[in-house]
Design an enzyme around this catalytic site. Structure first.
Site, PDB file in Angstrom:
ATOM      1  N   GLU A  83       0.825  -1.202   0.000  1.00  0.00           N
ATOM      2  CA  GLU A  83       0.000   0.000   0.000  1.00  0.00           C
ATOM      3  C   GLU A  83       0.861   1.254   0.000  1.00  0.00           C
ATOM      4  OE1 GLU A  83      -3.873  -1.596   2.562  1.00  0.00           O
ATOM      5  OE2 GLU A  83      -2.510  -0.114   3.420  1.00  0.00           O
ATOM      6  N   CYS A 104       3.958  -6.985   8.110  1.00  0.00           N
ATOM      7  CA  CYS A 104       4.920  -6.528   9.116  1.00  0.00           C
ATOM      8  C   CYS A 104       5.093  -7.625  10.166  1.00  0.00           C
ATOM      9  CB  CYS A 104       4.448  -5.240   9.782  1.00  0.00           C
ATOM     10  SG  CYS A 104       5.623  -4.562  10.990  1.00  0.00           S
ATOM     11  N   GLY A 149       4.978  -2.174   7.231  1.00  0.00           N
ATOM     12  CA  GLY A 149       6.307  -2.673   7.557  1.00  0.00           C
ATOM     13  C   GLY A 149       7.112  -1.768   8.462  1.00  0.00           C
ATOM     14  N   GLU A 150       8.208  -2.303   8.968  1.00  0.00           N
ATOM     15  CA  GLU A 150       9.177  -1.585   9.796  1.00  0.00           C
ATOM     16  C   GLU A 150      10.378  -1.226   8.918  1.00  0.00           C
ATOM     17  OE1 GLU A 150      11.650   0.261  11.900  1.00  0.00           O
ATOM     18  OE2 GLU A 150       9.728  -0.178  12.884  1.00  0.00           O
ATOM     19  N   SER A 201       7.711   5.996  16.568  1.00  0.00           N
ATOM     20  CA  SER A 201       6.353   5.631  16.982  1.00  0.00           C
ATOM     21  C   SER A 201       6.424   5.181  18.437  1.00  0.00           C
ATOM     22  CB  SER A 201       5.816   4.506  16.086  1.00  0.00           C
ATOM     23  OG  SER A 201       5.651   4.952  14.766  1.00  0.00           O
ATOM     24  N   LEU A 202       6.006   6.048  19.334  1.00  0.00           N
ATOM     25  CA  LEU A 202       6.203   5.794  20.771  1.00  0.00           C
ATOM     26  C   LEU A 202       4.933   5.242  21.413  1.00  0.00           C
ATOM     27  CD1 LEU A 202       8.304   7.938  23.128  1.00  0.00           C
ATOM     28  CD2 LEU A 202       6.054   7.225  23.887  1.00  0.00           C
ATOM     29  N   ASN A 277      -7.296   6.199  13.318  1.00  0.00           N
ATOM     30  CA  ASN A 277      -8.142   5.865  12.178  1.00  0.00           C
ATOM     31  C   ASN A 277      -8.655   4.445  12.412  1.00  0.00           C
ATOM     32  OD1 ASN A 277      -9.400   6.151   9.728  1.00  0.00           O
ATOM     33  ND2 ASN A 277      -7.544   6.666   8.584  1.00  0.00           N
TER      34      ASN A 277
END
Length: 330
Positions: A83, A104, A149-150, A201-202, A277
């Site tokens: 995507e 992921c 994904g990372e 991203s915490l 979202n």
């Protein structure tokens, strides 16, 4: 396109090295076929059309939101879902959200991609082809690797794609790589000469809660991740963005805002609060009031914080949503 296949094909045809550069320059400017590349011989254009697919990805579905956001679902040559998103802003910015993997392996519990079976890392060409798809629609100028994904687990291919993004119109200073805290990748990015931004991203200032919603925290604890981010800042002298998705009743309380404010150095971090979202998950998004209260607490303690504009809510624009729905329908 598959740039390795392009190079091999040009070599087989005994073409001079500058032909690959010509093809790339046309492609990066938004050409939609080899036929547009008028400084290539007609016979070579025909050969490339036959032997080198113009994209390494096949568009399966494209959704258009009322706010101008466009989301594309692709498949790779081996049937993997990918995507990418184009976000249009009123100030003229055209920002891309690109994927680095199909699926992921890190299974963050609020993320639709985390519910998918991990496929594989994407190649640099497959990453670039996401950007090129939208470049053929219009000019683009910002990019964040925050799709499926990372990115830090596929950093070689991500960085190889980043090297070519300026040709498309996206400078390194307008490119950001987001990570859940994969320390080896943060350390490698710190040593890179390209001035790419880092986003973390915490999603929780507390190790116990962070491990519940982001299992990777069991491997790389928050203090160690923030230490790696501090090293990045000291080397690059560029602020680190904190991404914090707002989950109702989970991580959006006053005490958590205060804990986050005390955790971060104001000169080093900027916080982006992200309205959730909704996906088919166990979470609900925080209310506007809760998000504004959270932001106000951070600001009162000197932390710069913004609430990210919600984009593409009416087209399932959250990471992985189109792919997951397509898999369920198959």
């Amino acid at each position: 396109m598959d740039l390795d296949l392009l190079a091999r094909t040009l070599a087989d045809e005994r073409q001079p090295p500058f032909r690959a550069r010509q093809v790339w320059e046309w492609t990066a400017r938004g050409a939609s076929s080899y036929d547009e590349m008028t400084n290539l011989p007609a016979a070579l254009r025909a050969t490339l059309t036959e032997r080198v697919p113009f994209s390494s990805l096949t568009l399966q579905h494209e959704a258009h939101a009322s706010d101008g956001t466009v989301k594309a679902l692709f498949s790779t040559h081996d049937g993997r879902a990918v995507e990418a998103v184009l976000m249009r802003y009123q100030d003229g910015r055209r920002s891309l959200c690109l994927s680095s993997q199909s699926g992921c392996p890190l299974t963050c519990t609020f993320c639709a991609t985390g519910t998918m079976k991990f496929g594989r890392n994407l190649t640099a060409s497959e990453i670039l082809d996401q950007a090129l798809h939208f470049r053929r629609i219009e000019e683009v100028d910002h990019c964040v690797f925050m799709g499926m994904g990372e990115p830090m687990m596929n950093l070689d291919h991500v960085l190889a794609a980043c090297e070519r993004l300026p040709s498309i119109g996206i400078t390194h200073r307008r490119t950001a790589i987001s990570t859940v805290g994969w320390i080896p990748g943060i350390e490698r990015l710190t040593e890179q000469e390209m001035p790419i931004r880092l986003a973390l991203s915490l999603h929780s200032p507390d190790d116990a809660l962070r491990s519940q919603i982001m299992p990777v925290n069991d491997r790389y604890r928050l203090a160690d991740v923030l230490r790696a981010c501090r090293d990045f800042y000291e080397r690059k002298r560029r602020m680190v963005f904190i991404e914090y998705v707002m989950l109702a009743g989970v991580n959006d309380g006053y005490a958590q805002a205060l804990q986050l404010a005390r955790l971060l150095e104001p000169w080093m971090y900027k916080v982006n609060l992200i309205p959730y979202n909704p996906t088919d998950s166990i979470y609900d998004g925080s209310s506007r009031e809760a998000i504004e209260t959270f932001r106000a607490v951070l600001e009162q303690h000197g932390i710069s914080a913004t609430v990210r504009l919600t984009r593409g809510r009416d087209i399932d624009a959250a990471c992985g949503q189109l792919a997951v729905r397509a898999l369920k329908a198959a």
